[in-house]
Enzyme design. Structure first.
Site, short mmCIF file in Angstrom:
data_model
loop_
_atom_site.label_atom_id
_atom_site.label_comp_id
_atom_site.label_asym_id
_atom_site.label_seq_id
_atom_site.Cartn_x
_atom_site.Cartn_y
_atom_site.Cartn_z
N GLU A 363 22.82 -23.44 34.48
CA GLU A 363 22.48 -23.16 33.07
C GLU A 363 21.86 -24.38 32.40
O GLU A 363 22.14 -24.70 31.24
CB GLU A 363 23.69 -22.60 32.32
N1 CAA Z 1 15.39 -20.43 21.31
C1 CAA Z 1 14.23 -19.79 21.04
N2 CAA Z 1 13.04 -20.15 21.56
C2 CAA Z 1 13.03 -21.21 22.39
C3 CAA Z 1 14.20 -21.94 22.71
C4 CAA Z 1 15.41 -21.50 22.14
N3 CAA Z 1 16.57 -22.11 22.39
N4 CAA Z 1 13.86 -22.94 23.56
C5 CAA Z 1 12.53 -22.85 23.76
N5 CAA Z 1 12.04 -21.81 23.05
C6 CAA Z 1 10.65 -21.36 22.94
C7 CAA Z 1 9.77 -22.43 22.32
O1 CAA Z 1 9.81 -22.35 20.91
C8 CAA Z 1 8.41 -22.08 22.87
O2 CAA Z 1 7.85 -21.01 22.16
P1 CAA Z 1 6.53 -21.19 21.23
O3 CAA Z 1 5.43 -21.65 22.17
O4 CAA Z 1 6.31 -19.84 20.66
O5 CAA Z 1 6.89 -22.23 20.22
C9 CAA Z 1 8.74 -21.54 24.25
O6 CAA Z 1 10.11 -21.14 24.24
C10 CAA Z 1 8.52 -22.58 25.33
O7 CAA Z 1 9.33 -23.68 25.01
P2 CAA Z 1 9.01 -25.15 25.51
O8 CAA Z 1 7.57 -25.47 25.26
O9 CAA Z 1 10.03 -26.02 24.93
O10 CAA Z 1 9.19 -24.97 27.08
P3 CAA Z 1 9.28 -26.06 28.20
O11 CAA Z 1 8.53 -25.57 29.37
O12 CAA Z 1 8.98 -27.42 27.68
O13 CAA Z 1 10.83 -25.98 28.69
C11 CAA Z 1 13.19 -26.11 28.69
C12 CAA Z 1 11.90 -25.94 27.88
C13 CAA Z 1 14.26 -26.34 27.65
C14 CAA Z 1 13.15 -27.29 29.62
C15 CAA Z 1 13.45 -24.79 29.47
O14 CAA Z 1 12.51 -24.59 30.48
C16 CAA Z 1 14.84 -24.72 30.05
O15 CAA Z 1 15.81 -24.47 29.33
N6 CAA Z 1 14.97 -24.92 31.39
C17 CAA Z 1 16.25 -24.76 32.07
C18 CAA Z 1 16.47 -23.35 32.48
C19 CAA Z 1 17.87 -23.10 32.91
O16 CAA Z 1 18.82 -23.34 32.19
N7 CAA Z 1 18.00 -22.55 34.13
C20 CAA Z 1 19.30 -22.17 34.61
C21 CAA Z 1 19.23 -20.81 35.23
S1 CAA Z 1 20.39 -19.65 34.70
C22 CAA Z 1 21.86 -19.98 35.43
O17 CAA Z 1 22.09 -21.03 35.93
C23 CAA Z 1 22.86 -18.90 35.29
C24 CAA Z 1 23.93 -18.95 36.35
O18 CAA Z 1 23.78 -18.37 37.38
C25 CAA Z 1 25.23 -19.53 36.03
#
Ligand code: CAA
Length: 380
Positions: A363
């Site tokens: 996550e």
């Molecule tokens: N709420 C709403 N919108 C959001 C947001 C949030 N919390 N975070 C990002 N966004 C939106 C941004 O506003 C943007 O939209 P706009 O272009 O319209 O403004 C869009 O999403 C893209 O955002 P970023 O440009 O910030 O994206 P990024 O490529 O720089 O990456 C990141 C952001 C935070 C690194 C994201 O990729 C991320 O969270 N990565 C990790 C994913 C993750 O947690 N993976 C785990 C898998 S699930 C798991 O593990 C479950 C399990 O089995 C236990």
């Protein structure tokens, strides 16, 4: 500021503690060794309402607040983090996502049995080349009119084999980047949907982590969650709450290891007295207790913000970052306090130490939390 828990919250905490002691503790070492999914235990957790804790009772849930969820997650995770990850994914990612953004028909069809714990769900975002970099989805969902044609592979999927319902994030329009991504509901057994072999993991070995393969899977349009192109935001918003669940899991793993170390240190004698009376051990315990309390406060703050309908992206990421790193430190110290006994399975702390590691990875790794936190504090 009121730090007191309500009668109801205390009751939920005690119920989770009792359940963990009576139903999860027996066999937890064996399930870890054999990588056995806690199927019977999860069924009982569903019957007790632990799998749809925050869902409105009209959709089969327990209608509780996020603070109660954190309390229950801590208690279950003290004993069995393989069971608590099932609970976390089902509550925070699958049920929450469907309740918040699903259509009424999707809620009736999928959320009700998920919240009642009759079935469990999986959240499918990670791919071989898109774990942290979640916008780089390679799984495609091509719009074919009244259905999507889904192709691709998902990796590291918790509940991969035991789930019945899968929320799958996939790219519909590459040109649009993250705005061309959709979240679709897939069901086990759909033609072309295959489940890969189980991962042989360091920790949370009772949970079933699989890769999933999709070959021309036809997914009806009505199974899309939200508007076309909402999938990436759906994933981000859902993960923001999921981080509170995993932070609470880390908190529970750490407090479970600490409680065992505290008890052991009062029983074990060396150099003529209980080891807890040696300052080297007493100071370790003092650090562990302080760090656990700090993590608990961060988890509670994030949960409270969510319950107050405030933005909890920052507090959730801070809670997850701190609690996961803290759990790693505390469990290593718990093994150290146990000495040689800590290195063998019967004393539980080696398992908790192995389980702690995943909280720094899934996550969103600790590094991802730092991205979320630093962007937030630098944006002002
Ligand atoms: N709420 C709403 N919108 C959001 C947001 C949030 N919390 N975070 C990002 N966004 C939106 C941004 O506003 C943007 O939209 P706009 O272009 O319209 O403004 C869009 O999403 C893209 O955002 P970023 O440009 O910030 O994206 P990024 O490529 O720089 O990456 C990141 C952001 C935070 C690194 C994201 O990729 C991320 O969270 N990565 C990790 C994913 C993750 O947690 N993976 C785990 C898998 S699930 C798991 O593990 C479950 C399990 O089995 C236990």
């Amino acid at each position: 500021m009121d730090f007191n828990l309500t009668e109801e919250q205390l009751m939920i905490r005690d119920a989770a503690r009792d359940f963990a002691q009576t139903e999860l503790l027996p066999g937890v070492i064996e399930r870890d060794e054999k990588q056995q999914f806690p199927a019977e235990q999860i069924k009982k957790m569903g019957e007790l309402g632990f799998l749809g804790m925050m869902v409105d009772p009209q959709y089969g849930g327990s209608g509780l607040d996020t603070v109660s969820y954190v309390l229950a997650m801590e208690e279950i995770s003290k004993i069995d983090a393989s069971a608590s990850v099932v609970m976390s994914v089902n509550n925070s990612l699958v049920c929450w996502g469907l309740e918040k953004y699903g259509s009424e028909a999707q809620k009736q069809k999928y959320l009700v049995p998920l919240a009642k714990g009759e079935i469990i769900g999986a959240f499918c975002l990670s791919e071989p080349e898109a774990g942290s970099d979640a916008t780089s989805q390679k799984t495609t969902a091509i719009d074919k009119g009244d259905y999507y044609l889904v192709n691709g592979t998902k990796n590291w999927i918790t509940n991969g084999n035991n789930a019945s319902v899968y929320l799958v994030i996939a790219q519909t329009d590459v040109e649009k980047g993250h705005k061309g991504i959709n979240a679709l509901i897939l069901e086990k057994g759909m033609e072309g949907f295959e489940i890969g072999s189980k991962e042989n993991k360091l920790g949370i070995r009772g949970s079933d982590t699989h890769s999933l393969m999709f070959t021309d899977v036809k997914v009806p349009k009505e199974n899309r969650i939200g508007e076309d192109g909402f999938g990436f935001k759906f994933a981000m918003k859902t993960l923001a709450g999921g981080r509170i669940g995993i932070a609470s899991q880390a908190l529970g793993i750490a407090s479970g290891a600490y409680e065992l170390a505290l008890k052991y240190s009062k029983e074990r004698k060396a150099f003529g007295k209980e080891i807890s009376k040696h300052q080297a051990i007493a100071f370790k315990l003092a650090d562990m207790a302080t760090q656990i309390e700090a993590a608990r406060m961060l988890c509670m703050k994030a949960a409270w913000e969510k319950d107050q309908h405030l933005n909890y992206d920052l507090s959730g990421a801070m809670a997850k970052l701190y609690a996961a790193d803290m759990a790693m430190n505390v469990t290593v110290e718990a093994v150290q306090i146990h000495g040689g006994y800590g290195f063998v399975k019967e004393y539980h702390v080696e398992r908790l130490m192995r389980d702690a590691k995943i909280t720094q990875i899934y996550e969103g790794t600790s590094e991802i939390q730092k991205i979320v936190i630093s962007r937030s504090i630098l944006s002002d």
